[in-house]
Write a protein that holds these residues in place. Sequence first.
Motif, PDB file in Angstrom:
ATOM      1  N   ALA A   1      -2.582   3.669 -17.363  1.00 24.68           N
ATOM      2  CA  ALA A   1      -3.202   2.394 -17.031  1.00 24.68           C
ATOM      3  C   ALA A   1      -3.408   2.337 -15.524  1.00 24.68           C
ATOM      4  O   ALA A   1      -2.471   2.586 -14.753  1.00 24.68           O
ATOM      5  N   VAL A   2      -4.634   2.013 -15.115  1.00 27.74           N
ATOM      6  CA  VAL A   2      -4.955   1.915 -13.691  1.00 27.74           C
ATOM      7  C   VAL A   2      -5.467   0.502 -13.435  1.00 27.74           C
ATOM      8  O   VAL A   2      -6.526   0.121 -13.937  1.00 27.74           O
TER       9      VAL A   2
ATOM     10  N   ASP B   1      -3.800  -0.480  -3.998  1.00 28.19           N
ATOM     11  CA  ASP B   1      -3.009  -1.137  -2.964  1.00 28.19           C
ATOM     12  C   ASP B   1      -3.725  -2.362  -2.397  1.00 28.19           C
ATOM     13  O   ASP B   1      -4.918  -2.593  -2.627  1.00 28.19           O
ATOM     14  N   ALA B   2      -2.987  -3.149  -1.628  1.00 27.97           N
ATOM     15  CA  ALA B   2      -3.530  -4.396  -1.075  1.00 27.97           C
ATOM     16  C   ALA B   2      -4.635  -4.133  -0.066  1.00 27.97           C
ATOM     17  O   ALA B   2      -5.637  -4.851  -0.024  1.00 27.97           O
ATOM     18  N   THR B   3      -4.489  -3.103   0.726  1.00 26.90           N
ATOM     19  CA  THR B   3      -5.443  -2.852   1.810  1.00 26.90           C
ATOM     20  C   THR B   3      -6.837  -2.560   1.284  1.00 26.90           C
ATOM     21  O   THR B   3      -7.831  -3.018   1.848  1.00 26.90           O
ATOM     22  N   THR B   4      -6.942  -1.813   0.191  1.00 25.20           N
ATOM     23  CA  THR B   4      -8.265  -1.412  -0.301  1.00 25.20           C
ATOM     24  C   THR B   4      -8.768  -2.284  -1.454  1.00 25.20           C
ATOM     25  O   THR B   4      -9.864  -2.050  -1.957  1.00 25.20           O
TER      26      THR B   4
ATOM     27  N   PRO C   1      -3.832  -6.299  -9.111  1.00 25.55           N
ATOM     28  CA  PRO C   1      -2.900  -5.243  -8.685  1.00 25.55           C
ATOM     29  C   PRO C   1      -1.559  -5.803  -8.232  1.00 25.55           C
ATOM     30  O   PRO C   1      -0.506  -5.235  -8.529  1.00 25.55           O
ATOM     31  N   GLY C   2      -1.596  -6.923  -7.506  1.00 29.50           N
ATOM     32  CA  GLY C   2      -0.344  -7.516  -7.037  1.00 29.50           C
ATOM     33  C   GLY C   2       0.546  -7.957  -8.180  1.00 29.50           C
ATOM     34  O   GLY C   2       1.771  -7.757  -8.159  1.00 29.50           O
TER      35      GLY C   2
ATOM     36  N   LEU D   1      -1.619   3.026  -4.963  1.00 30.82           N
ATOM     37  CA  LEU D   1      -2.530   3.985  -4.344  1.00 30.82           C
ATOM     38  C   LEU D   1      -3.695   3.303  -3.647  1.00 30.82           C
ATOM     39  O   LEU D   1      -4.252   2.321  -4.158  1.00 30.82           O
ATOM     40  N   ALA D   2      -4.080   3.844  -2.499  1.00 34.66           N
ATOM     41  CA  ALA D   2      -5.347   3.450  -1.892  1.00 34.66           C
ATOM     42  C   ALA D   2      -6.483   3.911  -2.796  1.00 34.66           C
ATOM     43  O   ALA D   2      -6.369   4.920  -3.508  1.00 34.66           O
ATOM     44  N   LEU D   3      -7.589   3.188  -2.779  1.00 31.72           N
ATOM     45  CA  LEU D   3      -8.686   3.476  -3.697  1.00 31.72           C
ATOM     46  C   LEU D   3      -9.133   4.943  -3.660  1.00 31.72           C
ATOM     47  O   LEU D   3      -9.334   5.544  -4.725  1.00 31.72           O
TER      48      LEU D   3
END
Length: 201
Positions: free
Chosen positions: A130-131, A158-161, A168-169, A181-183
């Motif tokens: 699951a992503v 992740d929050a940044t991307t 996601p949170g 993970l970053a995108l």
Amino acid sequence: MPTTDRYPLQFPVVALVTSAGGLEALTEVLAPLPAGLAAAVLVSQHSSPEHPSRLAAILDQRTALPVRDARNNDPLVTGTVLIAPPARHLLVTSQARLGLIDTGALPPARPSADLLLATLAVTCGPRALAVVLTGRGSDAQAGIRAVSHCGGTVYAQDATTSAHYGMPGAAIDTTLVDQILALPDIAPAILAHVENHQPPP
């Protein structure tokens, strides 16, 4: 940990679930994946049931994998991306086929990531991935609990991307996410998962 071979699906299945900001995120995840990927890919993005969706047609132009809307009773096949159509929840049945059911009125979110992931969990077990990508709300929390319970794997953007960090949170808040993970790092992580979860010879 449940043994893989107790589950009807004997190849990896990747479920990408998203909401707001999903087109860009899905494009970046799917674009690097090769034709002939040894996994089935399912996509569920929240959408209005009142309007036709061009998501499958757009993504089909952006990845080497064939992309189309899912149909009721479709078999799951490797190397293909199937999209949940508007106004239908997407399920994975005990016969390792897809089921479409009417969404009805809000709530819940539609198509429901929770329903997709929970049914995938009990048919795919440890080969389920699951992503959880960008999106508002908390849809997918229950679904990833099911995936984790059945021995599957969960990644979250992740929050940044993330254009929107709600989904996601909320996934990360369960403490059941295996990798945040970053995108740009999600596609390589998917390829590694697929490689490590192939059926025995």
